[in-house]
Scaffold this motif. Structure first.
Motif, PDB file in Angstrom:
ATOM      1  N   UNK A 190       0.820  -1.216   0.000  1.00  0.00           N
ATOM      2  CA  UNK A 190       0.000   0.000   0.000  1.00  0.00           C
ATOM      3  C   UNK A 190       0.848   1.258   0.000  1.00  0.00           C
ATOM      4  N   UNK A 191       0.356   2.252  -0.704  1.00  0.00           N
ATOM      5  CA  UNK A 191       0.847   3.607  -0.545  1.00  0.00           C
ATOM      6  C   UNK A 191       0.058   4.269   0.594  1.00  0.00           C
ATOM      7  N   UNK A 192       0.420   5.507   0.936  1.00  0.00           N
ATOM      8  CA  UNK A 192      -0.244   6.190   2.034  1.00  0.00           C
ATOM      9  C   UNK A 192      -1.176   7.286   1.559  1.00  0.00           C
ATOM     10  N   UNK A 193      -2.335   7.386   2.175  1.00  0.00           N
ATOM     11  CA  UNK A 193      -3.322   8.410   1.830  1.00  0.00           C
ATOM     12  C   UNK A 193      -2.854   9.758   2.365  1.00  0.00           C
ATOM     13  N   UNK A 194      -2.736  10.732   1.493  1.00  0.00           N
ATOM     14  CA  UNK A 194      -2.318  12.081   1.891  1.00  0.00           C
ATOM     15  C   UNK A 194      -3.484  12.782   2.579  1.00  0.00           C
ATOM     16  N   UNK A 195      -3.366  12.980   3.879  1.00  0.00           N
ATOM     17  CA  UNK A 195      -4.463  13.594   4.635  1.00  0.00           C
ATOM     18  C   UNK A 195      -4.360  15.105   4.715  1.00  0.00           C
ATOM     19  N   UNK A 196      -3.169  15.663   4.489  1.00  0.00           N
ATOM     20  CA  UNK A 196      -2.985  17.085   4.764  1.00  0.00           C
ATOM     21  C   UNK A 196      -2.677  17.924   3.534  1.00  0.00           C
ATOM     22  N   UNK A 197      -2.383  17.295   2.394  1.00  0.00           N
ATOM     23  CA  UNK A 197      -2.019  18.043   1.197  1.00  0.00           C
ATOM     24  C   UNK A 197      -3.216  18.683   0.514  1.00  0.00           C
ATOM     25  N   UNK A 198      -2.934  19.630  -0.353  1.00  0.00           N
ATOM     26  CA  UNK A 198      -4.004  20.310  -1.087  1.00  0.00           C
ATOM     27  C   UNK A 198      -4.727  19.383  -2.058  1.00  0.00           C
ATOM     28  N   UNK A 199      -4.095  18.276  -2.410  1.00  0.00           N
ATOM     29  CA  UNK A 199      -4.739  17.304  -3.284  1.00  0.00           C
ATOM     30  C   UNK A 199      -5.164  16.059  -2.506  1.00  0.00           C
ATOM     31  N   UNK A 200      -5.460  16.225  -1.225  1.00  0.00           N
ATOM     32  CA  UNK A 200      -5.909  15.102  -0.402  1.00  0.00           C
ATOM     33  C   UNK A 200      -7.112  14.424  -1.035  1.00  0.00           C
ATOM     34  N   UNK A 201      -7.119  13.083  -1.108  1.00  0.00           N
ATOM     35  CA  UNK A 201      -8.280  12.385  -1.670  1.00  0.00           C
ATOM     36  C   UNK A 201      -9.587  12.738  -0.961  1.00  0.00           C
ATOM     37  N   UNK A 202      -9.519  13.073   0.325  1.00  0.00           N
ATOM     38  CA  UNK A 202     -10.747  13.376   1.055  1.00  0.00           C
ATOM     39  C   UNK A 202     -11.420  14.645   0.552  1.00  0.00           C
ATOM     40  N   UNK A 203     -10.692  15.470  -0.212  1.00  0.00           N
ATOM     41  CA  UNK A 203     -11.275  16.690  -0.777  1.00  0.00           C
ATOM     42  C   UNK A 203     -11.985  16.422  -2.101  1.00  0.00           C
ATOM     43  N   UNK A 204     -11.747  15.259  -2.673  1.00  0.00           N
ATOM     44  CA  UNK A 204     -12.314  14.964  -3.999  1.00  0.00           C
ATOM     45  C   UNK A 204     -13.008  13.610  -4.030  1.00  0.00           C
ATOM     46  N   UNK A 205     -13.623  13.230  -2.897  1.00  0.00           N
ATOM     47  CA  UNK A 205     -14.422  12.015  -2.888  1.00  0.00           C
ATOM     48  C   UNK A 205     -13.676  10.738  -2.633  1.00  0.00           C
ATOM     49  N   UNK A 206     -12.518  10.794  -2.026  1.00  0.00           N
ATOM     50  CA  UNK A 206     -11.744   9.583  -1.775  1.00  0.00           C
ATOM     51  C   UNK A 206     -11.095   9.598  -0.407  1.00  0.00           C
ATOM     52  N   UNK A 207     -10.324   8.577  -0.112  1.00  0.00           N
ATOM     53  CA  UNK A 207     -10.046   7.414  -0.957  1.00  0.00           C
ATOM     54  C   UNK A 207     -11.227   6.453  -1.000  1.00  0.00           C
ATOM     55  N   UNK A 208     -11.241   5.632  -2.020  1.00  0.00           N
ATOM     56  CA  UNK A 208     -12.273   4.613  -2.146  1.00  0.00           C
ATOM     57  C   UNK A 208     -11.664   3.232  -1.964  1.00  0.00           C
ATOM     58  N   UNK A 209     -12.468   2.341  -1.482  1.00  0.00           N
ATOM     59  CA  UNK A 209     -12.046   0.962  -1.252  1.00  0.00           C
ATOM     60  C   UNK A 209     -11.994   0.208  -2.579  1.00  0.00           C
ATOM     61  N   UNK A 210     -10.962  -0.602  -2.759  1.00  0.00           N
ATOM     62  CA  UNK A 210     -10.818  -1.372  -3.997  1.00  0.00           C
ATOM     63  C   UNK A 210     -11.757  -2.572  -4.014  1.00  0.00           C
ATOM     64  N   UNK A 211     -12.240  -2.890  -5.206  1.00  0.00           N
ATOM     65  CA  UNK A 211     -12.952  -4.134  -5.468  1.00  0.00           C
ATOM     66  C   UNK A 211     -12.031  -5.071  -6.243  1.00  0.00           C
ATOM     67  N   UNK A 212     -12.450  -6.333  -6.353  1.00  0.00           N
ATOM     68  CA  UNK A 212     -11.663  -7.291  -7.134  1.00  0.00           C
ATOM     69  C   UNK A 212     -12.597  -8.208  -7.911  1.00  0.00           C
ATOM     70  N   UNK A 213     -12.215  -8.487  -9.138  1.00  0.00           N
ATOM     71  CA  UNK A 213     -12.895  -9.511  -9.930  1.00  0.00           C
ATOM     72  C   UNK A 213     -11.863 -10.194 -10.817  1.00  0.00           C
TER      73      UNK A 213
END
Length: 635
Positions: free
Chosen positions: A360-383
């Motif tokens: 895993x990489x790490x979710x950027x919580x504090x940056x200006x491009x934090x995923x939480x500002x744009x609807x993320x992070x999202x959980x992965x699915x698998x098929x």
């Protein structure tokens, strides 16, 4: 599992509409039969000479109470540690993922505050006076000592979380609507309990007392380990008094000399550690409403077996490039989760692959491009057709497959073939989980590593950088060695796990390289390095939040930390923690708000910043920002 899991007890409170403290006593006595049966089926914890189907407060023996007091105390502590750690920056959850996703961006939730309180009072605290009284009558001083250590440990947890709490034994452990005590009273009482415990462990036992090993699941009856734990906790608690000025700890002051003296008598190696070694079993279940095995790790219950918890960029950076050293911590592969995954030409260069696994990489919580500002992070699915994929039309979110959740599973309770989680049920979708939250992950209650980091901090603040660095390096090495011991156990139990980088033991070459080149030197040691390495070693511990409060969330001291970006755009978060303030305490749980209102309101007069002009100061939106006693300049 996405909400506070206090449903069983909460329903009891609502149905009976009584004072919570009265229920503490009646509920635990009514359930003693279930508890005795529960623990007699789990490692013979409560193998007693009374009818296990009809025990009473009168015939339950002191040695029969200790194991379930230890169990519920540990669970309360670990539930609190996980919930507080979510708000301190190392872990987050998928977008809109309930209470703990909100906690991770500093939007505290009332749904998070109840369970530690319930499990401490209902499962543990109410039994302690009975244990002490019977053990005292039998001159079983080692049991008295263990009970005093646990009493200090549990009530210190309560004041760390809530600040003020009913504490005096005549009321807090048996009263109907008990009055509150202020933080200083609780704090000094806990230190006094530890001093009493130290005295008890050194007394000669009565001739007919039960061996401490009969009821002790923390230290296996080792009085030496209990004594070392008492000294470590004493050092830990006095070290929290840095805002109180220098003086005697007996007067609530910071006492560096006493801290160092305690550390000289605390753990001197990993062999002295107090470790709760959980197992993958499904023997007996708890009786406080969750109905889950008493054998497995509390962090597995609340985190490991649940969906979507992901490491942050802060954690990732501190593990892979600590203080800009360019040397990866060998613990990185064990703490950061992995997914079974094929490397392709489109795989980002920074993502690590090994043995068919992707880290895993790490979710950027504090940056200006934090995923939480744009609807993320999202959980992965698998098929089978798509492999790992994200269920979103947003091009920004498609790359969220780089984040791996820390979900794992178990054999005994869930009936799975091993400890790995399978996203779609097939081997192709395996995920490793993380070291600290598996079913049989150990709970580190008191360790040599922590003793080293406390010593390093005290010595550094005294200007002794050489001795501070020596202690700091020993603390890191102790953490790595302790982790390696457990990794070897997992691989012995299931040799197939070793192919997964999350389970394979660390090599001595990697360990030596890190200790010699990745942690800095005596010349450039800083308090920030000490505190940040401490939080890596004490992962999912209340001491992470305690340290951040002690040092006022200083980003220079907690490397890579910052207030989450989503906080800055979330109105609810800013109501609970107004800008310029910090996350300093938990609101009291609903049982105190609802059933002990008058006494809770009365203690507000002693709390700096509490608004007692409103109906209930502890229900104020921003009560989360009021410092607890040890975190303040209050005498």
């Amino acid at each position: 599992r996405d909400t506070d899991r206090s449903r069983g007890l909460g329903d009891v409170y609502k149905r009976q509409n009584r004072s919570n403290m009265k229920l503490f006593k009646s509920m635990i006595l009514c359930s003693v039969g279930a508890l005795m049966t529960l623990f007699s089926g789990c490692s013979d914890w409560l193998d007693v000479n009374v009818d296990p189907e009809n025990p009473t407060a009168g015939n339950a023996t002191y040695d029969s109470r200790l194991a379930h007091i230890e169990f519920y105390t540990n669970s309360a502590t670990q539930f609190a540690a996980w919930r507080s750690s979510m708000s301190m920056g190392d872990w987050t959850r998928y977008y809109d993922g309930g209470t703990y996703w909100s906690m991770s961006y500093w939007s505290p939730q009332t749904g998070a505050v109840t369970t530690p309180y319930q499990w401490w009072f209902c499962g543990a605290a109410v039994n302690i006076p009975f244990l002490i009284d019977k053990a005292t009558a039998a001159e079983a001083w080692h049991y008295v000592g263990a009970a005093r250590v646990i009493r200090a440990y549990g009530f210190m947890l309560m004041t760390d979380l809530y600040g003020e709490m009913p504490y005096k034994s005549s009321e807090a452990e048996a009263g109907v609507t008990p009055t509150y005590n202020d933080g200083k009273t609780i704090y000094l009482g806990c230190l006094a309990d530890l001093d009493t415990a130290i005295e008890m462990f050194q007394k000669e036992q009565g001739s007919a007392t039960a061996s401490l090993a009969v009821g002790d699941i923390w230290n296996g009856g080792s009085v030496d380990k209990w004594l070392k734990l008492a000294y470590l906790l004493k050092a830990r608690y006095i070290n929290k008094l840095i805002k109180k000025g220098e003086g005697s700890y007996l007067e609530g002051k910071y006492d560096a000399a006493e801290i160092l003296a305690c550390l000289d008598k605390a753990q001197q190696s990993n062999a002295d550690n107090t470790v709760f070694n959980h197992i993958d079993a499904n023997n007996s279940h708890d009786v406080l409403g969750w109905d889950e095995p008493v054998d497995y790790s509390p962090l597995f219950s609340v985190c490991g077996m649940n969906a979507g918890y992901m490491p942050t960029k802060m954690l990732y950076d501190n593990l892979t490039n600590f203080a800009g050293s360019g040397i990866e911590d060998p613990r990185a592969d064990k703490i950061l989760p992995w997914a079974y995954s094929k490397q392709s030409s489109n795989s980002p260069a920074e993502v690590k692959f090994k043995n068919g696994w992707r880290r895993s990489m790490g979710v950027d919580m504090i940056g200006n491009d934090s995923p939480s500002l744009t609807g993320g992070p999202l959980r992965s699915n698998f098929s089978a057709a798509k492999g790992w994929w994200i269920d979103s039309e947003s091009s920004t979110r498609k790359g969220d497959t780089i984040y791996v959740e820390c979900t794992s599973q178990c054999k005994a309770y869930q009936g799975r073939p091993d400890l790995l989680y399978r996203r779609d049920g097939t081997d192709a979708s395996r995920e490793s989980g993380t070291f600290y939250t598996r079913v049989s992950s150990p709970t580190y209650i008191g360790t040599y590593a922590e003793a080293c980091f406390i010593r390093a901090e005290v010595l550094f603040n005294q200007g002794n950088k050489g001795a501070a660095f020596n202690a700091y390096k020993k603390g890191i090495a102790a953490s790595i060695d302790g982790m390696n011991d457990k990794l070897k156990v997992w691989c012995r139990e299931d040799a197939n796990l070793e192919a997964c980088p999350s389970f394979s033991p660390m090599t001595q070459t990697d360990i030596d390289n890190y200790l010699n080149n990745g942690i800095g030197t005596e010349e450039n040691i800083t308090l920030g390095k000490i505190l940040t390495q401490k939080r890596l070693a004490l992962h999912f511990s209340m001491e992470i939040w305690n340290d951040m409060r002690r040092y006022d969330f200083n980003p220079e001291l907690f490397l890579g930390w910052g207030i989450p970006a989503r906080y800055g755009v979330d109105a609810t978060a800013q109501k609970n923690i107004p800008q310029g303030k910090q996350f300093r305490r938990w609101q009291q749980c609903s049982h105190e708000l609802n059933y002990n209102t008058a006494n809770l309101q009365a203690i507000g007069a002693t709390v700096p910043g509490a608004d007692t002009s409103i109906a209930l100061w502890n229900a104020a939106e921003d009560v989360w920002t009021l410092p607890v006693w040890w975190d303040s300049a209050q005498n």
